[in-house]
Design a protein around this motif. Structure first.
Motif, mmCIF file in Angstrom:
data_model
loop_
_atom_site.group_PDB
_atom_site.id
_atom_site.type_symbol
_atom_site.label_atom_id
_atom_site.label_comp_id
_atom_site.label_asym_id
_atom_site.label_seq_id
_atom_site.Cartn_x
_atom_site.Cartn_y
_atom_site.Cartn_z
ATOM 1 N N ILE A 1 48.800 3.411 -25.689
ATOM 2 C CA ILE A 1 48.444 3.465 -27.101
ATOM 3 C C ILE A 1 49.255 4.598 -27.717
ATOM 4 O O ILE A 1 49.310 5.700 -27.164
ATOM 5 C CB ILE A 1 46.931 3.703 -27.261
ATOM 6 C CG1 ILE A 1 46.194 2.475 -26.739
ATOM 7 C CG2 ILE A 1 46.563 3.968 -28.713
ATOM 8 C CD1 ILE A 1 44.900 2.765 -26.093
ATOM 9 N N MET A 2 49.937 4.302 -28.822
ATOM 10 C CA MET A 2 50.765 5.348 -29.407
ATOM 11 C C MET A 2 50.362 5.609 -30.852
ATOM 12 O O MET A 2 49.777 4.744 -31.511
ATOM 13 C CB MET A 2 52.237 4.964 -29.325
ATOM 14 C CG MET A 2 52.585 3.659 -29.975
ATOM 15 S SD MET A 2 54.341 3.364 -29.823
ATOM 16 C CE MET A 2 54.443 2.682 -28.203
ATOM 17 N N ASP A 3 50.667 6.831 -31.292
ATOM 18 C CA ASP A 3 50.320 7.176 -32.671
ATOM 19 C C ASP A 3 51.359 6.590 -33.617
ATOM 20 O O ASP A 3 52.412 6.102 -33.196
ATOM 21 C CB ASP A 3 50.194 8.700 -32.836
ATOM 22 C CG ASP A 3 51.411 9.403 -32.287
ATOM 23 O OD1 ASP A 3 52.254 8.712 -31.683
ATOM 24 O OD2 ASP A 3 51.517 10.624 -32.467
ATOM 25 N N PHE A 4 51.089 6.667 -34.884
ATOM 26 C CA PHE A 4 51.925 5.994 -35.875
ATOM 27 C C PHE A 4 53.368 6.503 -35.898
ATOM 28 O O PHE A 4 54.301 5.697 -35.865
ATOM 29 C CB PHE A 4 51.278 6.111 -37.264
ATOM 30 C CG PHE A 4 52.066 5.412 -38.322
ATOM 31 C CD1 PHE A 4 52.105 4.025 -38.359
ATOM 32 C CD2 PHE A 4 52.790 6.124 -39.262
ATOM 33 C CE1 PHE A 4 52.843 3.374 -39.317
ATOM 34 C CE2 PHE A 4 53.533 5.475 -40.222
ATOM 35 C CZ PHE A 4 53.556 4.105 -40.252
ATOM 36 N N PRO A 5 53.599 7.849 -35.910
ATOM 37 C CA PRO A 5 55.002 8.301 -35.955
ATOM 38 C C PRO A 5 55.819 7.796 -34.769
ATOM 39 O O PRO A 5 56.962 7.363 -34.941
ATOM 40 C CB PRO A 5 54.876 9.828 -35.917
ATOM 41 C CG PRO A 5 53.514 10.114 -36.388
ATOM 42 C CD PRO A 5 52.655 8.959 -35.984
ATOM 43 N N GLN B 1 59.082 5.451 -34.913
ATOM 44 C CA GLN B 1 60.311 5.839 -34.222
ATOM 45 C C GLN B 1 60.864 4.658 -33.415
ATOM 46 O O GLN B 1 62.057 4.375 -33.445
ATOM 47 C CB GLN B 1 59.967 6.975 -33.260
ATOM 48 C CG GLN B 1 61.142 7.779 -32.847
ATOM 49 C CD GLN B 1 60.979 9.208 -33.328
ATOM 50 O OE1 GLN B 1 59.860 9.686 -33.512
ATOM 51 N NE2 GLN B 1 62.068 9.877 -33.549
ATOM 52 N N GLN B 2 59.935 3.986 -32.720
ATOM 53 C CA GLN B 2 60.367 2.836 -31.915
ATOM 54 C C GLN B 2 60.889 1.719 -32.814
ATOM 55 O O GLN B 2 61.840 1.026 -32.457
ATOM 56 C CB GLN B 2 59.214 2.304 -31.052
ATOM 57 C CG GLN B 2 58.613 3.321 -30.097
ATOM 58 C CD GLN B 2 59.586 3.746 -29.020
ATOM 59 O OE1 GLN B 2 60.710 3.274 -28.976
ATOM 60 N NE2 GLN B 2 59.161 4.668 -28.183
ATOM 61 N N VAL B 3 60.237 1.553 -33.983
ATOM 62 C CA VAL B 3 60.707 0.506 -34.900
ATOM 63 C C VAL B 3 62.140 0.802 -35.338
ATOM 64 O O VAL B 3 63.001 -0.089 -35.349
ATOM 65 C CB VAL B 3 59.765 0.396 -36.122
ATOM 66 C CG1 VAL B 3 60.382 -0.510 -37.174
ATOM 67 C CG2 VAL B 3 58.411 -0.133 -35.693
ATOM 68 N N MET C 1 60.367 -2.525 -27.528
ATOM 69 C CA MET C 1 58.906 -2.559 -27.537
ATOM 70 C C MET C 1 58.352 -2.771 -26.130
ATOM 71 O O MET C 1 57.296 -2.245 -25.792
ATOM 72 C CB MET C 1 58.419 -3.667 -28.480
ATOM 73 C CG MET C 1 58.713 -3.367 -29.939
ATOM 74 S SD MET C 1 57.972 -1.797 -30.443
ATOM 75 C CE MET C 1 58.682 -1.549 -32.045
ATOM 76 N N LEU C 2 59.074 -3.553 -25.314
ATOM 77 C CA LEU C 2 58.636 -3.745 -23.927
ATOM 78 C C LEU C 2 58.536 -2.397 -23.225
ATOM 79 O O LEU C 2 57.522 -2.073 -22.589
ATOM 80 C CB LEU C 2 59.634 -4.646 -23.184
ATOM 81 C CG LEU C 2 59.327 -4.895 -21.710
ATOM 82 C CD1 LEU C 2 58.267 -5.955 -21.565
ATOM 83 C CD2 LEU C 2 60.569 -5.298 -20.943
ATOM 84 N N VAL C 3 59.577 -1.589 -23.379
ATOM 85 C CA VAL C 3 59.588 -0.293 -22.714
ATOM 86 C C VAL C 3 58.568 0.643 -23.358
ATOM 87 O O VAL C 3 57.909 1.432 -22.683
ATOM 88 C CB VAL C 3 61.000 0.311 -22.761
ATOM 89 C CG1 VAL C 3 61.014 1.684 -22.139
ATOM 90 C CG2 VAL C 3 61.974 -0.600 -22.046
#
Lengths: 300, 365
Positions: free
Chosen positions: A3-7, A11-13, A260-262
């Motif tokens: 589970i990751m936070d929004f920032p 960043q991933q996006v 996103m997989l990673v």
């Protein structure tokens, strides 16, 4: 799943956007060549590699500033792509398709070995350009300049490309050749020139992709084109080969999928390179003509 | 009969070679044998069925890893797995070589079946890229199964293959070269029988026109799958030997560049000719080694030429490009060697030179 936070997510996006853009730039070259010659240009990934090295040498050995070095590198890559078509593919134009595909494999092999001989097997570091490597903060999201630059450059390049394909006479001729090679010739299209232009555009886009790639992942090796090359061909197949919009969509699907997989399942990070192949096989089994492609029926 | 005599002669020659050649020459000889197995296995699908498959490296990896994992003594395994201990069910296994090689081939064949069943419905380029994709997936899985394959570290210190023949009176041991060449000869005989038999005729019919073949009552899909499975088996066996001769097995060995190598051998020999495949395997393996002088410096009379590392591969790939462009059918095309041809050879040479003389006379008149 993590589970990751929004920032972090944003960043991933951004990362996915830039990787997807790079894949799209390379995939277009595959799809255009395939559309016209029905040829998997196995050497396209190696042209990409050459583009990166040309830019590298223009900056390091010829000490050109980047705004001169990049156009020079792109021009050289375009010339190389045209030469490749002239000597490796044109003599086999009327041979069976397997022969020309093998020629493409041979060309790829030759360029890689030339690369190892001339550039050496040691990895080189792509020079950093201060202007693009600043870190921007948007709210709590930190992104590097390159990650923002890549999608913007790609967008501009794509707009120009779509204009050329849809609005100019050359573009019309390109579409005609890819629709029906013989009929286009009969209607007075100079097929050889169109093929040369297609290779030129494809190689140019590969060079743009390579320079951006070098700024984002600054490690150059002579075999660096292998994996991206294969993945981008896959991107073209996923989108529906022969269709430029499809190649862009396919590129972004792969870019987002990989990052996103990673990001979400770190345990699978070793399988990152397998993602493209798994998607490819699923697409081929479900809809072999790709997302944008039209199914064709072979008549007896 | 002639074939049997030829095999005995080849056997004797190899025996002599084994006694009198140094290690380096023997290694080239062994590599040629391995590449014969691999190129014939590729010719079966790419030449006789006309399916362009690029998945060989994956099947070879399966064969190589099977043999390496099953035959390495437990002590050597412990040395290899220092990052992650090996899974318990593999830690103590120490098979003898023959069953291990066969199992390697069978596992590759099973993989060939599982991959072929969905993929063989595709055509041309799509098939090529899908098989290539599967080969890469196999390699990536091997890289990530740390506790089974030791991941990217690979396996080192593999014992050399030797097979004991426990006959009651003349029990003896076959060394690596003998094993490789026996396997190569079995492969050649098997492929010749297969291709000349009814299956071979069906394969060629599919290559020439799939729809016509189907109309003639040939089950196209079944034949394609059969050929694919057979080719995978031999690729697995060839891979097992290749891993063994290198002494180490690691995932980077089995990148698709390895498949390219075999494709280029097959093209050189002429896709669709077993004879061409055998000749090309020997010629190319030897040429790769002979060209090695290009990489190191050598003296040319008074001038010392300093070698350029990598030049060998460039020359090699240039040669291959020339062959592809100027002689796309390879050295043999679809012609095959046969005893009939050899017996009639002196006669046909005489005929042709006689014919030429006659022609010259006509011209001079």
């Amino acid at each position: 799943m993590t589970i990751m936070d929004f920032p972090t997510f944003m960043q991933q996006v951004v990362n996915s956007l830039s990787l997807g853009s790079l894949y799209a730039l390379l995939a277009i070259g595959y799809t255009m060549v395939y559309g016209i010659l029905r040829l998997i240009n196995f050497a396209h990934g190696d042209i990409f590699m050459l583009g990166a090295y040309f830019a590298f040498y223009a900056i390091t050995i010829f000490t050109l500033p980047w705004y001169l070095a990049f156009p020079v590198a792109i021009i050289f890559t375009v010339l190389f792509g045209i030469i490749l078509e002239r000597f490796a593919y044109r003599p086999l134009r009327n041979s069976p398709r397997i022969a020309i595909m093998i020629s493409a494999i041979g060309a790829s092999y030759l360029i890689e070995n030339l690369g190892v001989m001339i550039f050496g097997g040691r990895p080189e570091a792509f020079p950093t350009i201060q202007l693009f490597n600043q870190i921007f903060s948007i709210g709590s999201v930190k992104v590097s300049g390159v990650s923002l630059l890549i999608p913007i450059v790609t967008l501009v390049v794509l707009l120009v490309l779509f204009y050329v394909i849809n609005k100019t006479k050359t573009g019309m001729a390109m579409r005609a050749v890819s629709k029906d090679y013989e009929a286009a010739r009969l209607m007075g299209v100079d097929v050889n020139t169109i093929i040369t232009i297609t290779f030129g555009i494809g190689s140019g886009l590969a060079a743009v992709g390579a320079i951006l790639w070098g700024m984002k992942y600054p490690q150059l090796i002579p075999l660096m084109g292998l994996m991206p090359g294969l993945k981008c061909f896959i991107a073209a197949v996923i989108g529906g080969i022969g269709d430029v919009r499809g190649a862009v969509i396919g590129g972004f699907i792969l870019g987002f999928g990989e990052i996103m997989l990673v990001a979400f399942i770190p345990d699978l990070s070793g399988y990152r390179d397998a993602f493209a192949f798994v998607v490819l096989i699923l697409v081929l089994l479900i809809k072999p003509s790709g997302i944008m492609g039209k199914a064709t029926v072979e008549k007896v | 009969m002639l074939t049997a005599i030829a095999i005995v002669i080849i056997g004797v020659l190899l025996f002599l070679a084994n006694m009198f050649m140094d290690n380096y020459q023997l290694r080239i000889l062994n590599l040629s044998g391995i590449y014969i197995i691999l190129s014939l296995s590729m010719i079966l699908i790419n030449g006789f069925l006309g399916l362009f498959s690029l998945g060989h490296a994956g099947f070879m990896a399966i064969g190589a890893y099977t043999v390496a994992l099953l035959t390495t003594p437990p002590m050597a395994k412990q040395m290899n797995y220092y990052l992650d201990p090996i899974v318990p069910w593999l830690a103590e296994t120490e098979w003898s070589f023959l069953p291990a090689i066969l199992l390697g081939g069978v596992l590759a064949a099973i993989a060939g079946f599982l991959i072929g069943a969905p993929v063989l419905r595709l055509r041309d380029d799509y098939l090529a890229i899908a098989t290539l994709g599967f080969a890469e997936i196999i390699r990536i899985v091997f890289t990530n199964l740390q506790s089974v394959t030791n991941g990217s570290l690979g396996l080192k210190g593999l014992p050399e293959i030797e097979i004991e023949i426990p006959l009651p009176l003349i029990g003896f041991t076959l060394n690596l070269s003998a094993c490789i060449w026996i396997a190569a000869i079995i492969t050649i005989l098997f492929m010749v029988r297969l291709v000349n038999g009814s299956y071979g005729k069906a394969f060629k019919a599919i290559r020439e026109d799939e729809i016509a073949a189907e109309a003639m009552g040939i089950n196209v899909f079944k034949h394609k799958l059969l050929a694919f499975v057979i080719a995978s088996f031999f690729a697995g066996v060839g891979g097992a030997f290749l891993g063994n001769i290198m002494g180490t097995v690691d995932p980077l060995m089995f990148r698709f560049l390895l498949t390219y190598n075999i494709v280029l051998i097959v093209v050189f020999g002429g896709i669709g000719s077993l004879t061409g495949g055998v000749l090309a395997a020997i010629v190319i393996t030897a040429a790769m080694e002979l060209l090695r002088f290009l990489d190191s410096s050598f003296d040319m009379g008074p001038i010392a030429v300093s070698g350029i590392p990598g030049l060998r591969m460039v020359v090699f790939s240039l040669l291959l490009m020339f062959i592809i462009i100027f002689k796309p059918r390879g050295i043999m095309g679809v012609r095959e060697f046969s005893w009939q041809w050899l017996i009639e050879l002196p006669q046909s040479i005489k005929n042709s030179s006689f014919g030429r003389k006659k022609l010259r006379k006509d011209v001079s008149k």
